[in-house]
Design an enzyme around this catalytic site. Structure first.
Site, PDB file in Angstrom:
ATOM      1  N   GLY A 141       0.822  -1.205   0.000  1.00 17.76           N
ATOM      2  CA  GLY A 141       0.000   0.000   0.000  1.00 17.76           C
ATOM      3  C   GLY A 141       0.852   1.248   0.000  1.00 17.76           C
ATOM      4  O   GLY A 141       2.075   1.207   0.164  1.00 17.76           O
ATOM      5  N   GLY A 154       0.869   5.219   1.693  1.00 18.24           N
ATOM      6  CA  GLY A 154       0.293   6.155   2.643  1.00 18.24           C
ATOM      7  C   GLY A 154       0.714   7.572   2.330  1.00 18.24           C
ATOM      8  O   GLY A 154       1.305   7.854   1.283  1.00 18.24           O
ATOM      9  N   GLY A 155       0.416   8.478   3.260  1.00 20.46           N
ATOM     10  CA  GLY A 155       0.743   9.881   3.038  1.00 20.46           C
ATOM     11  C   GLY A 155       2.228  10.141   3.038  1.00 20.46           C
ATOM     12  O   GLY A 155       2.707  11.032   2.345  1.00 20.46           O
ATOM     13  N   ALA A 174       4.704   7.280   3.354  1.00 28.37           N
ATOM     14  CA  ALA A 174       5.531   6.105   3.104  1.00 28.37           C
ATOM     15  C   ALA A 174       4.850   5.126   2.158  1.00 28.37           C
ATOM     16  O   ALA A 174       3.636   5.163   1.965  1.00 28.37           O
ATOM     17  CB  ALA A 174       5.859   5.402   4.428  1.00 28.37           C
ATOM     18  N   VAL A 191       4.532   0.977   1.576  1.00 28.04           N
ATOM     19  CA  VAL A 191       4.652  -0.215   2.409  1.00 28.04           C
ATOM     20  C   VAL A 191       4.790  -1.453   1.528  1.00 28.04           C
ATOM     21  O   VAL A 191       4.039  -1.629   0.563  1.00 28.04           O
ATOM     22  CB  VAL A 191       3.434  -0.366   3.341  1.00 28.04           C
ATOM     23  CG1 VAL A 191       3.611  -1.562   4.258  1.00 28.04           C
ATOM     24  CG2 VAL A 191       3.237   0.902   4.153  1.00 28.04           C
ATOM     25  N   LYS A 206       8.723  -0.545   5.368  1.00 24.08           N
ATOM     26  CA  LYS A 206       8.070   0.753   5.169  1.00 24.08           C
ATOM     27  C   LYS A 206       9.126   1.770   4.766  1.00 24.08           C
ATOM     28  O   LYS A 206      10.035   2.082   5.551  1.00 24.08           O
ATOM     29  CB  LYS A 206       7.357   1.177   6.441  1.00 24.08           C
ATOM     30  CG  LYS A 206       6.585   2.467   6.312  1.00 24.08           C
ATOM     31  CD  LYS A 206       5.614   2.636   7.479  1.00 24.08           C
ATOM     32  CE  LYS A 206       4.532   1.599   7.408  1.00 24.08           C
ATOM     33  NZ  LYS A 206       3.476   1.816   8.418  1.00 24.08           N
ATOM     34  N   ASP A 237      -1.810   9.881  14.906  1.00 23.31           N
ATOM     35  CA  ASP A 237      -2.513   9.530  13.667  1.00 23.31           C
ATOM     36  C   ASP A 237      -3.359   8.273  13.876  1.00 23.31           C
ATOM     37  O   ASP A 237      -3.349   7.359  13.052  1.00 23.31           O
ATOM     38  CB  ASP A 237      -1.505   9.325  12.531  1.00 23.31           C
ATOM     39  CG  ASP A 237      -2.175   9.362  11.151  1.00 23.31           C
ATOM     40  OD1 ASP A 237      -3.294   9.889  11.049  1.00 23.31           O
ATOM     41  OD2 ASP A 237      -1.578   8.859  10.183  1.00 23.31           O
TER      42      ASP A 237
END
Length: 711
Positions: A20, A22-23, A25, A27, A42, A136
């Site tokens: 996936g 993220g904002g 990083a 993964v 990550k 977060d």
């Protein structure tokens, strides 16, 4: 920049697939080749790599999180940087995110919400005690294992990011931001509690309390708008959960739960008390009729009363003091009784609260039921000890073993002949759908096949991974050919022969075509057998190869002619690589010996007794590669042994080598066909030779076979 499958980072982490983005990083799923375990890799996004302050904070936070050990927190194993890749290595969780479960199953029941929330609060309590604030908390950062256990991840990454980064990139995070986060104010543990309250709201309703077209619009709603009425969306929500969530999401941080431990205590009370009467405001109105006294309050009252009595003169010490009237006595007596009554009420109220909490703790059955319900939602199980037997037929043995492990079932493997593909489950001793207990043993029948397997799709695999996949199918006759490619990473499979999906006999030869970069060039080696040394060297050097010359006896080629070459003519080799050629010294001399004697071994020959005749075996100058760089920085003892026909090993080289000297090679003179390389007594590689030329190499990691290459 995204990492390609097969990439090896820091000589240890092999990238398998992207999981996936993220904002901050990307993964990946990866294999830690040193410890042979699957991990989460990550990597920071490329746009943050040049921000040294960001990277420093990111690294510091990651190191701090690595010190957290808690069953509800994803473990951090390692943090590092290689070139422009800054990464954290974390525990790999094979399960969905809480967000995925909310989308699939919300609204959750009160029990399910309590079970999940208690575990998240426990994780936050542990982190906050270690001075780590998550910043977060959202369902996307909460993972759920197959057993229903909660794992909070991404600790510390949010702190490393600037507020501008987060509000610009993470619309999903903004839905869970506390008011102080939204306005860029001071953030502490109460911000995590607010975010958890929003997550609880979403679990119970299936909706987010606030929405907007931009992070700014969302921020304003978090700061100004009241939380929507949950009961209008889900009438089944208990009053206790409504009050807990309202306190957790109070606009002012001072009105929220002061710690995650306080929140956990109320969540436990909510298990047995649906009314929520135990949820209290933080600000106590001292002018109200009823004051809730804490043990500290009661202790202070007693101390103050005692001090007051010591300061007040008694009738025995003051002869001028006027004796109190009966009315004064009555007032003082009533005040004393009132004081005692209030203390008694406070004690009873505290005891009642303790009974509620103690009841929630000792009625562990209630908590077990909650977690069991969650497991049922995730896996379809029926109880903590019962499982439903899955259908393993038609699965591969690997998938069947994984499914059994997830369900707590022990498998026994029985191999049977079948027309099904090799490794396919063709039968199971317990029918699918049958309820059994965890720990039960089930026998499955696995096909040994009929000699044919379906050739897998290996395009994109590294050469090592492709070879391992074929060996798992029983295919060992593997050859390699290299082709240039401008858009496929060097060292990965670009095509195969046969193609994927074709049925092949496991004994058939298969070919893997491996990509090389445009800067590399494959050249078809010319056959130089029978040529003179000078002619052969000239031809091969003109082709771009480095040529090494050795002597060897030959019955076929006269003295002075090339009798062997390490890469046969007609096969391709990488331009610039080394080709060995062997110049004949003529036919080998043979010596007759008796049945039980062996002639003296000369420098150039060794004699092996075979019945009544002696077979003279030529010796060769061999180059044994020592290529694997050890993990230890201290000197490594490298030992090379020559393996005899009877399997015995004779040490032919031993040396202490520093890490900086790897890789290197050792030149030996010998007649053996197999040589083993040991690092500090542990097998590292096995090299096999054919007529003095390297035929194959097998490499080991921690003493276990990792890959084999045929030349």
């Amino acid at each position: 920049m995204y990492l390609e499958s097969g990439s090896l980072i820091s000589g240890r982490y092999r990238i398998k697939e992207q999981l996936g983005v993220g904002g901050t990083a990307v993964v990946y799923k990866a294999l830690d080749e040193k410890l042979n375990r699957v991990v989460t890799f990550k990597a920071l996004k490329e746009e943050y790599i040049d921000n040294e302050d960001f990277v420093k904070r990111f690294t510091t936070e990651a190191q701090a999180v690595a010190g957290l050990t808690h069953p509800n927190i994803v473990s951090a194993y390692d943090v590092g940087r290689e070139g422009n890749i800054c990464y954290i290595i974390m525990e790999y969780i094979d399960g969905p995110t809480l967000k995925e479960l909310i989308i699939k199953n919300a609204p959750f029941t009160n029990e399910e919400t309590l079970g999940v929330s208690l575990q998240i609060a426990s994780a936050l309590e542990a982190a906050h005690k270690n001075k780590i604030v998550h910043r977060d908390i959202k369902p996307q950062n909460i993972l759920v294992t197959k057993e229903g256990n909660i794992k909070v991840t991404d600790f510390g990454i949010a702190k490393a990011a600037t507020s501008a980064t987060l509000t610009a990139d993470q619309m999903g995070s903004a839905h869970y931001f506390s008011p102080e986060q939204a306005r860029g104010g001071f953030v502490d543990n109460k911000s995590d509690i607010y975010s958890l309250g929003i997550v609880m709201y979403e679990m119970l309703t299936g909706e987010l309390p606030f929405d907007g077209e931009s992070p700014v619009a969302l921020a304003i709603k978090h700061m100004d708008e009241p939380l929507p009425d949950m009961k209008k969306i889900n009438p089944s929500v208990s009053d206790s959960l409504v009050k807990i969530i309202e306190k957790a999401t109070a606009k002012k941080a001072s009105q929220r739960y002061r710690t995650a431990g306080e929140l956990s205590a109320d969540l436990k009370r909510a298990i047995v008390d649906q009314t929520g009467g135990f949820v209290r405001e933080n600000v106590v109105d001292k002018s109200s009729q009823t004051i809730v006294l804490t043990p500290e309050d009661r202790r202070a009252i007693r101390e103050n009363a005692e001090a007051h009595r010591k300061k007040t003169p008694s009738s025995h010490t003051s002869h001028t003091q006027t004796r109190p009237s009966s009315q004064h006595k009555k007032t003082r007596s009533e005040a004393e009784r009132e004081r005692r009554r209030r203390e008694r009420e406070a004690e009873e109220e505290a005891a009642s609260s303790r009974r509620v909490v103690f009841g929630a703790i000792i009625t562990g059955v209630a908590i077990i039921v909650i977690l069991t319900v969650i497991i049922a939602v995730l896996t379809g199980g029926n109880s903590a000890s019962d499982v439903v037997m899955p259908n393993l037929i038609d699965m591969t043995q690997e998938l069947a073993e994984k499914s059994a492990k997830e369900n707590g079932i022990i498998l026994e493997i029985e191999q049977v002949e079948s027309d099904e593909l090799l490794g396919t489950v063709v039968g199971q001793s317990v029918d699918a759908g049958t309820k059994i207990s965890k720990g039960d043993t089930v026998t499955i029948q696995v096909s040994v096949g009929n000699g044919e397997v379906e050739f897998p799709d290996l395009v994109g695999y590294t050469m090592e991974d492709a070879q391992a996949a074929l060996k798992a199918l029983g295919i060992t006759n593997i050859s390699f050919s290299r082709k240039q490619s401008s858009n496929i990473a060097s060292g990965t499979v670009i095509s195969t022969k046969p193609e994927a999906g074709k049925m092949v006999d496991i004994e058939d030869e298969v070919t893997l075509y491996i990509s090389i970069s445009e800067s590399e060039n494959m050249v078809e080696v010319q056959d130089v057998l029978g040529l003179s040394e000078s002619e052969a060297v000239k031809i091969l050097e003109e082709q771009g190869f480095v040529v090494k010359v050795e002597k060897a006896s030959s019955d076929e080629y006269p003295e002075g002619q090339v009798c062997a070459q390490s890469k046969d003519g007609g096969f391709e080799a990488l331009e610039g690589s080394t080709i060995m050629i062997y110049i004949s010294t003529g036919a080998a001399e043979t010596t007759e010996v008796t049945e039980t004697t062996t002639e003296e071994v000369t420098e150039a020959t060794t004699v092996q007794v075979v019945e009544n005749n002696a077979e003279v075996v030529a010796t060769y100058s061999l180059t044994v590669p020592v290529t694997q760089v050890p993990s230890s920085d201290s000197a490594t003892t490298v030992k090379i042994t020559e393996v005899g026909l009877d399997g015995s090993e004779t040490t032919v080289y031993t040396q202490n080598i520093s890490k900086s000297s790897f890789p290197y090679s050792v030149n030996l003179t010998g007649s053996g066909s197999t040589y083993k390389v040991y690092y500090d007594g542990v097998i590292s590689a096995v090299h096999s030779y054919d007529d003095g030329g390297l035929a194959s190499s097998s490499y080991y990691i921690d003493g276990k076979l990792a890959e084999t290459t045929n030349y």
